[in-house]
Enzyme design. Sequence first.
Site, PDB file in Angstrom:
ATOM      1  N   TRP A   1     107.014   2.854  10.770  1.00 18.32           N
ATOM      2  CA  TRP A   1     106.459   3.977  11.522  1.00 18.32           C
ATOM      3  C   TRP A   1     105.282   3.578  12.396  1.00 18.32           C
ATOM      4  O   TRP A   1     105.042   4.197  13.439  1.00 18.32           O
ATOM      5  CB  TRP A   1     106.139   5.151  10.602  1.00 18.32           C
ATOM      6  CG  TRP A   1     104.836   5.144   9.866  1.00 18.32           C
ATOM      7  CD1 TRP A   1     104.307   4.131   9.137  1.00 18.32           C
ATOM      8  CD2 TRP A   1     103.913   6.244   9.790  1.00 18.32           C
ATOM      9  NE1 TRP A   1     103.116   4.519   8.579  1.00 18.32           N
ATOM     10  CE2 TRP A   1     102.845   5.814   8.963  1.00 18.32           C
ATOM     11  CE3 TRP A   1     103.884   7.527  10.305  1.00 18.32           C
ATOM     12  CZ2 TRP A   1     101.760   6.614   8.663  1.00 18.32           C
ATOM     13  CZ3 TRP A   1     102.800   8.347   9.998  1.00 18.32           C
ATOM     14  CH2 TRP A   1     101.756   7.891   9.184  1.00 18.32           C
ATOM     15  N   ASP A   2     104.546   2.514  12.037  1.00 16.78           N
ATOM     16  CA  ASP A   2     103.491   2.000  12.913  1.00 16.78           C
ATOM     17  C   ASP A   2     104.011   1.780  14.327  1.00 16.78           C
ATOM     18  O   ASP A   2     103.295   1.979  15.310  1.00 16.78           O
ATOM     19  CB  ASP A   2     102.987   0.647  12.403  1.00 16.78           C
ATOM     20  CG  ASP A   2     102.274   0.714  11.079  1.00 16.78           C
ATOM     21  OD1 ASP A   2     101.134   0.236  10.998  1.00 16.78           O
ATOM     22  OD2 ASP A   2     102.855   1.230  10.106  1.00 16.78           O
TER      23      ASP A   2
ATOM     24  N   ASP B   1      99.348   5.609   1.818  1.00 13.78           N
ATOM     25  CA  ASP B   1      99.133   5.009   0.507  1.00 13.78           C
ATOM     26  C   ASP B   1      97.653   4.587   0.389  1.00 13.78           C
ATOM     27  O   ASP B   1      97.298   3.531   0.859  1.00 13.78           O
ATOM     28  CB  ASP B   1     100.062   3.828   0.273  1.00 13.78           C
ATOM     29  CG  ASP B   1     100.202   2.919   1.505  1.00 13.78           C
ATOM     30  OD1 ASP B   1      99.820   3.307   2.624  1.00 13.78           O
ATOM     31  OD2 ASP B   1     100.688   1.798   1.320  1.00 13.78           O
TER      32      ASP B   1
ATOM     33  N   ARG C   1     112.170   1.141  -0.085  1.00 14.70           N
ATOM     34  CA  ARG C   1     111.627   2.353   0.540  1.00 14.70           C
ATOM     35  C   ARG C   1     111.696   2.224   2.055  1.00 14.70           C
ATOM     36  O   ARG C   1     111.734   1.124   2.596  1.00 14.70           O
ATOM     37  CB  ARG C   1     110.175   2.573   0.105  1.00 14.70           C
ATOM     38  CG  ARG C   1     109.255   1.391   0.429  1.00 14.70           C
ATOM     39  CD  ARG C   1     107.899   1.568  -0.213  1.00 14.70           C
ATOM     40  NE  ARG C   1     106.948   0.543   0.193  1.00 14.70           N
ATOM     41  CZ  ARG C   1     106.629  -0.528  -0.535  1.00 14.70           C
ATOM     42  NH1 ARG C   1     107.205  -0.728  -1.710  1.00 14.70           N
ATOM     43  NH2 ARG C   1     105.726  -1.392  -0.092  1.00 14.70           N
TER      44      ARG C   1
ATOM     45  N   GLU D   1      92.061  -0.224  12.055  1.00 14.62           N
ATOM     46  CA  GLU D   1      93.240   0.570  11.693  1.00 14.62           C
ATOM     47  C   GLU D   1      92.868   2.022  11.416  1.00 14.62           C
ATOM     48  O   GLU D   1      93.710   2.916  11.493  1.00 14.62           O
ATOM     49  CB  GLU D   1      93.947  -0.022  10.472  1.00 14.62           C
ATOM     50  CG  GLU D   1      93.152   0.062   9.179  1.00 14.62           C
ATOM     51  CD  GLU D   1      93.961  -0.263   7.939  1.00 14.62           C
ATOM     52  OE1 GLU D   1      95.198  -0.189   8.003  1.00 14.62           O
ATOM     53  OE2 GLU D   1      93.343  -0.597   6.910  1.00 14.62           O
TER      54      GLU D   1
END
Length: 581
Positions: free
Chosen positions: A201-202, A347, A247, A541
């Site tokens: 998804w990044d 997470d 995942r 980030e």
Amino acid sequence: MQSCLRRRPTRRCTILVTVWSCLAVVLFYLRANRNTNHPKMADLSLSANLLNSHFYWPILDVVQRARIYPDGKQFVDMVLKHPIDEVIKDFELRGLSTKSNKEDIAKFVKDNYLPAGSDVKAVVPPDWQPDTINRLVESLAKEPAMANWVQSLHKLWRSLAKEAILSSSSIPHLSSLIMPSGTDSNWFIVPGGRFRELFYWDTYWTMQGLAVSGMHSTMKSILNIMLAFVTQLGYIPNCNRVYCLNRSQPPMLCLMFETYLKATNDMAFLRENYHLLEREYDWWMSERTSTVVIDYKYSYAMNHYGSTESSRPRPESYREDWETASGSGEPEHIYAELAAACESGQDFSSRWMAKPDSLASVETSHIVPVDLNAIMHRNEQLLSEWAGLLGFKAKMHLYADSAEIRINAIRNVLWNNATGCWFDWHLEKQAPVSNRFYASNLVPLFTGSTHSPETTVPQVLDYLDKSGALVYPAGVPFSLSGNQSHQQWDFPNVWPPYQHMLVTGLANTSNKRARQLARRLATGWLRAGLAAWRRDGVMHEKYDCRLADGGAGSGGEYASQIGFGWTNGAVLDLLSKGLLD
């Protein structure tokens, strides 16, 4: 109980509505299970074998619990010097265990592993050119510091581009890095810092920046890698490491395609790969769907996060997971829920925890997330739109029906009219998880999943004003819960993906007040990021919402990283949209 997957605005279910609802149910599940020969998570024994062929769990247990490295990802990203069978034999001959001397364990690692990062090398993207960013630079002539920043971010694509150094066929799996077959490309854009691989998804936000930089070939190359994963697995893994095969991540593939098509109008590429976009959608519908029941009458199939093959700690965070689950009495359950939270991309956050001060209370798979279902709604819209353009009329109507069913579910399950916002839903409690603020609550603005926007958007704006999330100078924090959780996705951290989605969602409405707020939020975040860049020379980030002069976020199981792919992309895209005051 009446099973209706779509609900009409009228209070009574007439015979016509009932018939149409039942038809919608049939269409919904036909779509979800259309291709029965597609690989599903339960069928992916090859992925489990690949994991076990690279990692020997007793070695992981001994090395990771010995705390040789402060970041457990460093060990699992190392490259084996010898086939795993030889490494296991050496491990057993040395008689190593969790009670062994730390220096002896470190010596074993040094003798058998090459440093992390040995499986990638720097590469210059073939379509990178210094002048393709000039249009944006010129538009910022009155903001020379911003213009210089843009040029620097454009150059960063060169340092974030990596090429995989693959193991030889005679000695496979020396590295945890994996590349799917069926693509000629072995290079990609990494986030930066500890992240030396392609993250799912990044990459959506990276692609926003690549589009501004005019790097269309790079965008297509990365899409081909992801499509090849869908061909082989039926889904896209969290990242291209063997330890992430259990995942996925938020399903942004269709939205990436949308970005690429807006930049190139490459309809031939869409026609060639439309079936793979469907295939990934099918995987999410068959593997990550549960039923929500409202008023004992209406049922909705909605998506949630999960994982499989997760009865052990995550290899890259083995020690942390082991410590979290120790003494719980149900470690396998906790390991699976931690992996599910990783699939969400968050997470970790108090959002997934029954008790904000206890990560062991993580219950991700029991939660129907607002943002995931909004993204799935956008996927359905795009699949319908593209089917129409490609001449697939039946599919156009099928996905349009799915999108209408979805937006009714979002309205009837996730929307709280009294509060004026959307909230996650708890599957077991059959009630909202909480009324706490999370930036993910606002993603329906970004995906166009708002019902009755003329009334919904003003309610959301009132909610935002009252939430307390708009008072910070450097952006909107992902959550307002931080003092208890100490998790990196909680206060005070501003995360570029959600800052970008919130600002873009507000800017895309027809509401003047929303568009003004979008500019204010974008300007505060961009100027804080520029200040940090001018002082530190790096892109983070995540950022601290309280620091107007820019500063890295904090918390979680690893130090804040620099690079940084999704931050660079979000900055370039917001500036290209002219959202800076």
